[in-house]
Every structure is written in C-alpha cells, then in structure tokens.
Design a protein around this motif. Structure first.
Motif, mmCIF file in Angstrom:
data_model
loop_
_atom_site.group_PDB
_atom_site.id
_atom_site.type_symbol
_atom_site.label_atom_id
_atom_site.label_comp_id
_atom_site.label_asym_id
_atom_site.label_seq_id
_atom_site.Cartn_x
_atom_site.Cartn_y
_atom_site.Cartn_z
ATOM 1 N N TYR A 179 0.830 -1.188 0.000
ATOM 2 C CA TYR A 179 0.000 0.000 0.000
ATOM 3 C C TYR A 179 0.872 1.248 0.000
ATOM 4 C CZ TYR A 179 -3.854 -3.164 1.081
ATOM 5 O OH TYR A 179 -4.780 -4.166 1.037
ATOM 6 N N GLY A 184 -10.432 -0.257 -1.607
ATOM 7 C CA GLY A 184 -10.179 1.130 -1.956
ATOM 8 C C GLY A 184 -8.759 1.603 -1.739
ATOM 9 N N LYS A 185 -7.885 0.695 -1.326
ATOM 10 C CA LYS A 185 -6.502 1.074 -1.049
ATOM 11 C C LYS A 185 -5.692 1.257 -2.332
ATOM 12 C CE LYS A 185 -5.143 1.284 3.353
ATOM 13 N NZ LYS A 185 -4.345 2.416 3.883
ATOM 14 N N GLU A 186 -4.923 2.345 -2.398
ATOM 15 C CA GLU A 186 -3.954 2.520 -3.478
ATOM 16 C C GLU A 186 -2.770 1.619 -3.208
ATOM 17 O OE1 GLU A 186 -2.613 6.448 -4.306
ATOM 18 O OE2 GLU A 186 -4.220 6.783 -5.747
ATOM 19 N N THR A 196 -5.771 0.569 -7.633
ATOM 20 C CA THR A 196 -6.659 0.715 -6.487
ATOM 21 C C THR A 196 -7.472 -0.554 -6.323
ATOM 22 O OG1 THR A 196 -6.853 3.116 -6.853
ATOM 23 C CG2 THR A 196 -8.531 2.069 -5.464
#
Length: 241
Positions: A153, A208-210, A239
């Motif tokens: 992340y 939703g994490k980049e 993402t």
C-alpha cells in the motif's frame, strides 16, 4: 535482522521474534490501528466460508482467453477484475484482483513496539494474479523465480513488503498458482515472443486502497545463472476494489 519496527517471528527462535529496524524517525511509533494488519475492522470483512471472486469489469475485460500459455506454464486463471497493467522493456504484466478471503493463520511479522501481528488469523486478505507476457521479438530464458512481484500500500509504513498467508490451500481454492510452473519442468523456462504465464500472491486486504506494484524479471544466461545486467522492472499503482 532489523527493518522498520517490524519483528519477524521464526519457529525455531527461542524468543520467537527478530526485530525489524525503523525506517522513519525513532520518535514515531507505529500503532496497530494504522497498519493494514488490523484490517479485520475494515469495511470489507470477508469470511472463509463466503470468499468470493471479484466481478469482471466489462470495460477492462478479464484474463479469459486473452493469452497464449507457455508450454511449461500452468493454466492462466480466467477469473478476476483487471486493475491495470505495467510494462518493462521486453515484457508486460496485467494485474487482476481475483478473490478475497481470510488469513488461515497469524503471519510471521509483528510490530516491534506494540507486539501486534501485522496479519492476524481471520484478517481479510486479497488474492492478486499477475499475467506476464513476452512483448519482445526474442526468447526470454527464465529461472524458477520467473518474475518477482511485490505489492504494498502507498501508505505502508514498514520497510519491505506486506505480510501474506503462506498456505497453499488458498491458492488452490481460488484456482491460482504461486509458482506458475508445471511439475517436473526444468529450467531454463523459455518464454517465447507472445507467450504468457501467470503467478499470484496474497496480502492484507482493505478495499479502496492505493497499491504500488512492482514486477522484476531477471533472465537466465547460458551458464544457468541469473543475468543481472539484463534485469528489468515494471511498476504501476492500482486501487483495490
């Protein structure tokens, strides 16, 4: 071995832990709530009995039927939603989010200060599949390492990659492979122009994490050694769904 306030637990160590040194200021102490290891309280909390494959994105397509599989490679999974692609000088990698599940056991990494495990048993994980294609006009001889993918992340505070569930059962469950190679095949694994193979990994999941993803390919030379002079790296940011 010390890396950024993370301790790797080994089964043989009497004390059970090796500390990872901090890469940030000494005064900054990571907290469990800030690390992805505590993502069991995140908005996505899948269970082992209800793990599901991500739905296909019509605009991006899936991996089904799009690739010519190398003779030595295991079948390419037709499951998953395409998150993006990345390219090196002679290869490309398509990235697919295939399924979410839960960790089958505690990981081997804990925060040095809080002693919290960075991926606890039952915490959500995501399976990501990488489909690698030779985009050049020449054969690429590869060793057993094939391509080394690495995902973390963008706000991951620890040095090194993220912890994963090492159990092979999860890969089998979701029709994936962490090796990419058929049994009894021997190196070099020659990836011909236009041919592909796939290799998967899992890590702690938060929707939703980049996520920064890097893939490193180091060909094998005629003597059977890795040819580091020809090493290539491809990178992208995606993402998670």
């Amino acid at each position: 071995m010390r890396f950024n306030n993370v301790v790797k637990i080994t089964g043989l160590a009497a004390a059970g832990m090796l500390a990872l040194s901090a890469c940030g200021p000494a005064a900054s102490s990571p907290t469990p709530a800030d690390s992805e290891s505590s993502s069991s309280s995140s908005s996505a909390s899948p269970s082992a009995s209800s793990s599901s494959s991500a739905s296909s994105a019509a605009s991006e397509g899936t991996s089904s039927g799009d690739y010519k599989v190398a003779a030595w490679a295991l079948p390419i999974s037709d499951a998953g939603e395409k998150l993006g692609s990345m390219k090196g000088d002679s290869f490309s990698v398509d990235v697919f989010q295939v399924a979410t599940d839960v960790a089958s056991k505690d990981s081997m990494f804990v925060d040095k200060e809080t002693k919290e495990n960075l991926l606890k048993k039952g915490a959500p994980i995501v399976y990501v599949n990488y489909v690698v294609t030779n985009t050049s006009s020449a054969d690429i001889p590869l060793s057993h390492s094939l391509v080394t993918p690495s995902a973390k992340y963008t706000d991951w505070k620890y040095l090194g990659g993220m912890p994963s569930d090492s159990s092979s059962d999860g890969f089998k469950k979701h029709g994936l492979t962490s090796s990419g190679i058929k049994l009894k095949e021997k190196d070099p694994f020659v990836l011909k122009p236009g041919e592909s193979f796939n290799i998967a990994e899992n890590f702690a999941y938060t929707a939703g994490k980049e996520t920064e993803i890097k893939a490193t390919m180091t060909p094998q030379d005629a003597a059977g050694d890795l040819d580091h002079d020809k090493k290539e790296t491809a990178e992208t940011t995606v993402t998670l769904k």
